[in-house]
Enzyme design. Sequence first.
Site, PDB file in Angstrom:
ATOM      1  N   LEU A 117       8.526 -43.048 -44.093  1.00 44.15           N
ATOM      2  CA  LEU A 117       8.816 -42.883 -42.669  1.00 44.15           C
ATOM      3  C   LEU A 117       9.772 -41.728 -42.400  1.00 44.15           C
ATOM      4  O   LEU A 117      10.558 -41.322 -43.250  1.00 44.15           O
ATOM      5  CB  LEU A 117       9.347 -44.202 -42.105  1.00 44.15           C
ATOM      6  N   ASN A 177       7.665 -50.527 -30.325  1.00 42.27           N
ATOM      7  CA  ASN A 177       7.209 -51.927 -30.311  1.00 42.27           C
ATOM      8  C   ASN A 177       8.320 -52.889 -30.689  1.00 42.27           C
ATOM      9  O   ASN A 177       8.087 -54.079 -30.849  1.00 42.27           O
ATOM     10  CB  ASN A 177       5.950 -52.102 -31.178  1.00 42.27           C
ATOM     11  N   GLU A 361      17.995 -29.577 -45.295  1.00 39.92           N
ATOM     12  CA  GLU A 361      17.032 -29.299 -46.363  1.00 39.92           C
ATOM     13  C   GLU A 361      15.743 -30.089 -46.206  1.00 39.92           C
ATOM     14  O   GLU A 361      14.663 -29.614 -46.573  1.00 39.92           O
ATOM     15  CB  GLU A 361      17.665 -29.587 -47.736  1.00 39.92           C
ATOM     16  N   PHE A 386      20.906 -28.690 -53.840  1.00 43.60           N
ATOM     17  CA  PHE A 386      20.660 -29.266 -52.517  1.00 43.60           C
ATOM     18  C   PHE A 386      19.183 -29.539 -52.260  1.00 43.60           C
ATOM     19  O   PHE A 386      18.843 -30.191 -51.268  1.00 43.60           O
ATOM     20  CB  PHE A 386      21.270 -28.383 -51.423  1.00 43.60           C
TER      21      PHE A 386
END
Lengths: 620, 620
Positions: A117, A177, A361, A386
């Site tokens: 996600l 939702n 990044e 990084f």
Amino acid sequence: MNTGELVELGQQLRVDSVRAAAAAGSGHPTSSMSAADLTAVLFARHFRYDFDRPDHPGNDRFVLSKGHASPLMYATYKAAGAIDDEELLTFRKDGSRLEGHPTPRRLPWVETATGSLGQGLPVGVGIALAGKRLESADYRVWVLCGDSELAEGSVWEAAEHAAYEHLDNLTAIVDVNRLGQRGPTRHGHDLDAHARRFQAFGWHTVEVDGHDVDAVDRAYGEALSTKGQPTAILARTLKGKGVEAVQDREGLHGKPLPEAEDAIAELGGPRDLRIRVHAPSGSGASAAGAPPAGSTAPLELPRWDKGEEVATRNAFGEALAALGTARGDVVALDGEVGDSTRAEFFAKEHPERYFECYIAEQQMVAAAVGMAARGWVPYASTFAAFLTRAHDFVRMASISGSRLNLVGSHAGVAIGQDGPSQMGLEDLAMMRAVHGSTVLYPCDANQTARLVAGMAGLDGIRYLRTSRGESPVIYGPDEEFPVGGSKVLRSSDRDRLTLVAAGVTVPEALAAADALAQEGIAARVIDLYSVKPVDRETLRTAAEETGCLVTVEDHRPEGGLGDAVLDAFADGRPVPRLVRLAVRNMPGSASPDEQLRAAGIDAESIAAAGRLLVEEAIVP
Amino acid sequence: MNTGELVELGQQLRVDSVRAAAAAGSGHPTSSMSAADLTAVLFARHFRYDFDRPDHPGNDRFVLSKGHASPLMYATYKAAGAIDDEELLTFRKDGSRLEGHPTPRRLPWVETATGSLGQGLPVGVGIALAGKRLESADYRVWVLCGDSELAEGSVWEAAEHAAYEHLDNLTAIVDVNRLGQRGPTRHGHDLDAHARRFQAFGWHTVEVDGHDVDAVDRAYGEALSTKGQPTAILARTLKGKGVEAVQDREGLHGKPLPEAEDAIAELGGPRDLRIRVHAPSGSGASAAGAPPAGSTAPLELPRWDKGEEVATRNAFGEALAALGTARGDVVALDGEVGDSTRAEFFAKEHPERYFECYIAEQQMVAAAVGMAARGWVPYASTFAAFLTRAHDFVRMASISGSRLNLVGSHAGVAIGQDGPSQMGLEDLAMMRAVHGSTVLYPCDANQTARLVAGMAGLDGIRYLRTSRGESPVIYGPDEEFPVGGSKVLRSSDRDRLTLVAAGVTVPEALAAADALAQEGIAARVIDLYSVKPVDRETLRTAAEETGCLVTVEDHRPEGGLGDAVLDAFADGRPVPRLVRLAVRNMPGSASPDEQLRAAGIDAESIAAAGRLLVEEAIVP
């Protein structure tokens, strides 16, 4: 389609989502049902796409950031005539194109792999940026997000990037939702809470009832007519909408509906409405906006003379600038350290193809993934350390099959005084474990330049590791460095061991070989600039001829050069005796030379290990 | 101190920052000079701290999120009498405690290692959360941020977390000096732009001239009196403030001042003002708020009988809940997947010590680091795949020397239908390469429970990998599993090869050994549950006695179990012939069994490899 038909279409998408998950015995129907009206209206009214020509340069782009709602995506494809009902019911089965979470490796209409996600919107920003700044195209990017995923910081990196670049060709549709996997989100149905955040980041926002198809239609229209800023549509929806047993209830994430047949009946049964998706504007025949194919001018790489002292990061910057001159499809992105990575050399020559991503990044890599999806050849750079920030994005990019160039500077303890927070010491491990990746670690300027150009043509994720300090040029400018190759720098038929090095440890290994030679121990030296794929043949020959190996790397002992070397001996053949020198301490601040010595990867340490090894002693 | 003295103190901190960087020949004086008045006022007026007792439970906490401004931190320590001028001038030298970026490994007053931007505020949130929710202590957390680092999404994960938890004991001081490393930030001196964002996330904000010491003092007072929400102070400052040659100019980041002597003179020369830092409130003798030391009740781990089918993730959840009953210092954090990782078992029994971090893995790990810094024993869990999101935080935690338990569920292709986005296939590589880490991968429930309890007592970062599906219990509940050990599950003096497995591949290896036995090939089987440190002795004995090894892992070929095994043979001793079975394909959706077969890590594949290996054939 009129209002009534849109309502029916929404129900059809719900029914097909329920059917697909029921057939699979797993999947996320309730997360699909909340967003069904949102995709119904989008695909029937506003989305412009040619399913027969997914590479049409004028196509709009749809990104399912909430990738677990794949049943809805596939149900929508079915309604659009792209797949048939039989294929829909292969969802999540072995060999099906319809995976649990969509990937472009299998389905041509998918822009980027989702399922982790908070990644769809960042990649969508990259696509929209390509459309606006590189292609001057008028396609739009529509990203369907969940509300749960707005907790990911990457979403706010994307929000910042999109507003700063005035991406009015980008619309985020948030399916609010109110329920995450485990329970309610932080903000529930408080659309204002989400809207305030997007507004503060410079977005236009629209709040809407996500089950009112006319209101949703107007919201899309408002997004289309908003100029100078991206639009976020916050849509209030119900998870499991339309089926009383699951609607707006907790504990039903990621599960087929308990009584699928009853649910389908409650939804009014199967339908077979067809969406006539609008065609993209323009014939696409000219493809004027698409990236120019291949070379547009002869490549004139920078050249250095042997013996010059040049940092490989400088060579990267100069080579990238030259590559940008030769190829109009090369773009560069950097995480606000272009003066350190030397990506600024490209910026100076090709400002229109340079993207300052500031200290974000994840967004930098995501934007590169989006541009690569549009056919551009992105080079994204920051400190190697990084890039760990973007690990999950690199992982997902490999699932996408993305063709991405990543460049990490300031590798290893050799950076010196700045200390461990700035040292890339885990990057080789991270990048080698990426499926189908290429990992390159040059030791001199000419080698770097060749590899920078060569990596552009490879498949998958390619990673180049550069160094901060100057190092001697040891190769001529016409030497070639094929990916998967290596260079044997010292060799004789009296060699009693082989030193395998890359990057900053190559000069150290050469010095060690000189010291050992003075003691009568001939040592072969291999520059293993291609860490993955690794030059198995040369390593095997060295093992057979010299019997034992010392590997030396400015990296943690796990997952780097030493492990790569052993990859050549993992097929049951005899394995040479070996010693692996790597950074086993926790460095502090010190000079580069002090750091190499403290880590035991300097010439003296290499020679000491080699001496013990040829005596068949155990090396402590 | 009165206004005039505070102004002088600010100048002193600038002078000392310039002197430290000049002595080092590197460092970030200009980034220190912008924030000098901010720390001067903070330490002289508001910060409560006992430098002789950095473990005092009532101490305020100061986090330098912009870790490159370390000269300012050290200059402030000097003014507070914690270090002397001689030590100040050891800055960045080999062996000095004053590193380029501060770390708590070396300096007792540093709360967490910084230098990777956007991490200080997230960790500060964890400390403040411990103070408020766990300790009911009245210490405050002050985090000095740069403006550049606000581009990091992790800052907004932290902002969300802090506001949601009403952390009015937390103050973010943002040094808005408008210049990043490479040039201007996105928002320059637009304090409102930053304030709008913090406000939208639920923070109180104060905008202030960061060089007006009285105004700064009032801003801190406003932060102290703000209830129910954290405060962000947006301070307008000038980089390089006070020295005309560098003030507010680009291109001077991370460099000593060109004419240090002139600059010091321009700043009014060296001073020797002393800060009398306020003592923490309370004697601290009772330490009532600190975590309870060690066990508070006998540990009663869950027990399973051999032959039961239990998922190791379930065993983790049950064991963690039991550990939480036995130890009052154990806390759990999860990234909104507690129903999947089974951290919810802990949440149900110990809700007061459970922290829902929503889908924000960076913040989850950072909060755990903050709690660990306060002496709590955190277990942070999510899908193994999504821990890659927090890679840079784990890397920095290891630099801090943080004692952190991480648990990744849903490892490998064995999860089945959900597909590659949800599969942890790179986690072993990531966690093994972390300095000083422990990596554990249990195969059954009793083993899992023991390891969950055992990992609490280790140093450094500890990682436990769990599986989604059920697997047979093969060990009795009283069996012990020392970290660094292994279990030999099949052994005879006729063994012709050794199968080395862990987690889901243990049952496969046992089945393969059974199949090979039927063909007259005796195979030793090792359960290598401790992937790092690895049981060198058992592996070496197996190599000597059986001659060859097959390693098999539900992970990418790079950086995992196979590489860990070879770690036992990297000291120059003879290395056994070996074959490494791992996940070399890109999985799609399929059942767990289909996935293991497709990846070539099922019993049949193991037996096939073993067969070839004993025949001294090359294994393709």
